[in-house]
Motif scaffolding. Structure first.
Motif, PDB file in Angstrom:
ATOM      1  N   ALA A  42      33.313  40.281  28.253  1.00 43.01           N
ATOM      2  CA  ALA A  42      34.117  39.069  28.680  1.00 43.01           C
ATOM      3  C   ALA A  42      33.251  37.966  28.492  1.00 43.01           C
ATOM      4  O   ALA A  42      33.599  36.860  27.667  1.00 43.01           O
ATOM      5  CB  ALA A  42      34.663  39.052  30.074  1.00 43.01           C
ATOM      6  N   ALA A  43      32.076  37.857  28.604  1.00 44.66           N
ATOM      7  CA  ALA A  43      31.093  36.788  28.692  1.00 44.66           C
ATOM      8  C   ALA A  43      30.747  36.584  27.276  1.00 44.66           C
ATOM      9  O   ALA A  43      30.871  35.395  26.738  1.00 44.66           O
ATOM     10  CB  ALA A  43      29.968  36.950  29.343  1.00 44.66           C
ATOM     11  N   ARG A  44      30.606  37.519  26.185  1.00 41.50           N
ATOM     12  CA  ARG A  44      30.335  37.343  24.847  1.00 41.50           C
ATOM     13  C   ARG A  44      31.598  37.031  24.368  1.00 41.50           C
ATOM     14  O   ARG A  44      31.624  35.893  23.169  1.00 41.50           O
ATOM     15  CB  ARG A  44      30.141  38.876  24.299  1.00 41.50           C
ATOM     16  CG  ARG A  44      28.638  39.396  24.493  1.00 41.50           C
ATOM     17  CD  ARG A  44      27.850  38.901  23.755  1.00 41.50           C
ATOM     18  NE  ARG A  44      26.466  39.577  24.113  1.00 41.50           N
ATOM     19  CZ  ARG A  44      25.332  38.769  24.059  1.00 41.50           C
ATOM     20  NH1 ARG A  44      25.034  37.511  24.001  1.00 41.50           N
ATOM     21  NH2 ARG A  44      24.259  39.588  24.760  1.00 41.50           N
ATOM     22  N   ALA A  45      32.867  37.348  24.703  1.00 45.89           N
ATOM     23  CA  ALA A  45      34.115  36.807  24.129  1.00 45.89           C
ATOM     24  C   ALA A  45      34.182  35.529  24.229  1.00 45.89           C
ATOM     25  O   ALA A  45      34.882  34.640  23.604  1.00 45.89           O
ATOM     26  CB  ALA A  45      35.371  37.511  24.621  1.00 45.89           C
ATOM     27  N   LEU A  46      33.488  34.960  25.344  1.00 45.27           N
ATOM     28  CA  LEU A  46      33.781  33.311  25.709  1.00 45.27           C
ATOM     29  C   LEU A  46      32.608  32.671  24.965  1.00 45.27           C
ATOM     30  O   LEU A  46      32.585  31.482  25.001  1.00 45.27           O
ATOM     31  CB  LEU A  46      33.340  33.232  27.180  1.00 45.27           C
ATOM     32  CG  LEU A  46      34.729  33.697  28.238  1.00 45.27           C
ATOM     33  CD1 LEU A  46      33.886  33.538  29.617  1.00 45.27           C
ATOM     34  CD2 LEU A  46      35.766  32.681  27.860  1.00 45.27           C
ATOM     35  N   GLY A  47      31.784  33.361  24.116  1.00 43.16           N
ATOM     36  CA  GLY A  47      30.774  32.580  23.357  1.00 43.16           C
ATOM     37  C   GLY A  47      29.448  32.562  23.916  1.00 43.16           C
ATOM     38  O   GLY A  47      28.625  31.709  23.684  1.00 43.16           O
TER      39      GLY A  47
ATOM     40  N   GLN B 188      37.558  41.264  37.045  1.00 45.49           N
ATOM     41  CA  GLN B 188      37.016  40.115  37.983  1.00 45.49           C
ATOM     42  C   GLN B 188      37.523  40.396  39.399  1.00 45.49           C
ATOM     43  O   GLN B 188      36.664  40.311  40.261  1.00 45.49           O
ATOM     44  CB  GLN B 188      37.521  38.861  37.720  1.00 45.49           C
ATOM     45  CG  GLN B 188      36.890  38.261  36.306  1.00 45.49           C
ATOM     46  CD  GLN B 188      37.833  37.090  35.818  1.00 45.49           C
ATOM     47  OE1 GLN B 188      37.738  36.051  36.639  1.00 45.49           O
ATOM     48  NE2 GLN B 188      38.381  36.962  34.668  1.00 45.49           N
ATOM     49  N   LEU B 189      38.689  41.123  39.644  1.00 42.89           N
ATOM     50  CA  LEU B 189      39.120  41.425  41.100  1.00 42.89           C
ATOM     51  C   LEU B 189      38.185  42.363  41.450  1.00 42.89           C
ATOM     52  O   LEU B 189      37.802  42.604  42.808  1.00 42.89           O
ATOM     53  CB  LEU B 189      40.489  41.609  41.175  1.00 42.89           C
ATOM     54  CG  LEU B 189      41.513  40.622  41.036  1.00 42.89           C
ATOM     55  CD1 LEU B 189      42.906  40.928  41.159  1.00 42.89           C
ATOM     56  CD2 LEU B 189      41.166  39.587  42.198  1.00 42.89           C
ATOM     57  N   ALA B 190      37.987  43.472  40.466  1.00 41.29           N
ATOM     58  CA  ALA B 190      37.097  44.544  41.190  1.00 41.29           C
ATOM     59  C   ALA B 190      35.661  44.196  41.226  1.00 41.29           C
ATOM     60  O   ALA B 190      35.160  44.606  42.551  1.00 41.29           O
ATOM     61  CB  ALA B 190      36.975  45.824  39.916  1.00 41.29           C
TER      62      ALA B 190
ATOM     63  N   ASP C  44      32.041  45.428  31.438  1.00 44.00           N
ATOM     64  CA  ASP C  44      33.126  44.577  31.363  1.00 44.00           C
ATOM     65  C   ASP C  44      32.840  43.137  31.434  1.00 44.00           C
ATOM     66  O   ASP C  44      33.301  42.197  30.515  1.00 44.00           O
ATOM     67  CB  ASP C  44      33.906  44.737  32.603  1.00 44.00           C
ATOM     68  CG  ASP C  44      34.734  46.455  32.476  1.00 44.00           C
ATOM     69  OD1 ASP C  44      34.691  46.640  31.611  1.00 44.00           O
ATOM     70  OD2 ASP C  44      35.326  46.420  33.645  1.00 44.00           O
ATOM     71  N   PHE C  45      31.742  42.660  32.244  1.00 49.24           N
ATOM     72  CA  PHE C  45      31.418  41.219  32.366  1.00 49.24           C
ATOM     73  C   PHE C  45      30.682  40.843  31.159  1.00 49.24           C
ATOM     74  O   PHE C  45      31.186  39.781  30.530  1.00 49.24           O
ATOM     75  CB  PHE C  45      30.503  41.151  33.613  1.00 49.24           C
ATOM     76  CG  PHE C  45      29.711  39.783  33.603  1.00 49.24           C
ATOM     77  CD1 PHE C  45      30.608  38.838  34.186  1.00 49.24           C
ATOM     78  CD2 PHE C  45      28.475  39.601  33.364  1.00 49.24           C
ATOM     79  CE1 PHE C  45      29.900  37.589  33.994  1.00 49.24           C
ATOM     80  CE2 PHE C  45      27.723  38.230  33.167  1.00 49.24           C
ATOM     81  CZ  PHE C  45      28.508  37.264  33.811  1.00 49.24           C
TER      82      PHE C  45
END
Length: 156
Positions: A104-109, A23-25, A100-101
């Motif tokens: 992370a988005a998939r991990a959030l469902g 996210q920071l990157a 990466d995005f």
């Protein structure tokens, strides 16, 4: 305008340090965090996100290794100057950020359409999705603002 925020979902399969780093990157590479902008201290960001300081320190070390931030004793952690010749984007780096995005988005469902909507909203800052501003309760993702330290210091 609100400060950019870092969100960490501790229930995600993506490690918290990787969520912070990615996210920071992305905030730095997209210009939402600009050169010289001060980031929270490791301890402050860890406290804001209710994480161990070592988790945030690991993310910061990786960002330093990528030359996206720099830490100086007494001056804190700041966004580094963009590398020379950074006008053209690095296709490999862009692909990594996208992976990466989406991970992370998939991990959030999130479903594919939700992910695409989030990317479109991010590309058009005038468009603000209501889901982007909604905060979950204690069991949901934790959010911390970044970049606020510099502005509050300038006002004092």
């Amino acid at each position: 305008m609100s400060d950019p925020a870092v969100r960490v979902d501790t229930t995600s399969q993506v490690p918290p340090y990787e969520q912070i780093r990615a996210q920071l990157a992305a905030l730095i590479l997209t210009g939402r965090l600009t050169e010289g902008e001060r980031l929270p201290t490791v301890r402050q960001l860890a406290a804001d996100l209710d994480l161990a300081p070592g988790t945030v320190a690991r993310a910061y070390r990786q960002l330093e290794a990528a030359e996206l931030i720099r830490t100086r004793r007494g001056a804190g952690t700041r966004v580094a100057a963009p590398p020379s010749g950074s006008q053209a984007h690095d296709v490999d780096q862009l692909a990594t950020l996208a992976r990466d995005f989406t991970s992370a988005a998939r991990a959030l469902g999130a479903e594919t359409q939700d992910i695409l909507t989030a990317v479109r909203d991010a590309l058009d800052p005038r468009s603000v999705s209501s889901s982007a501003t909604a905060d979950s309760g204690a069991s949901g993702p934790k959010t911390a603002g970044v970049g606020a330290r510099r502005r509050s210091e300038e006002q004092s």
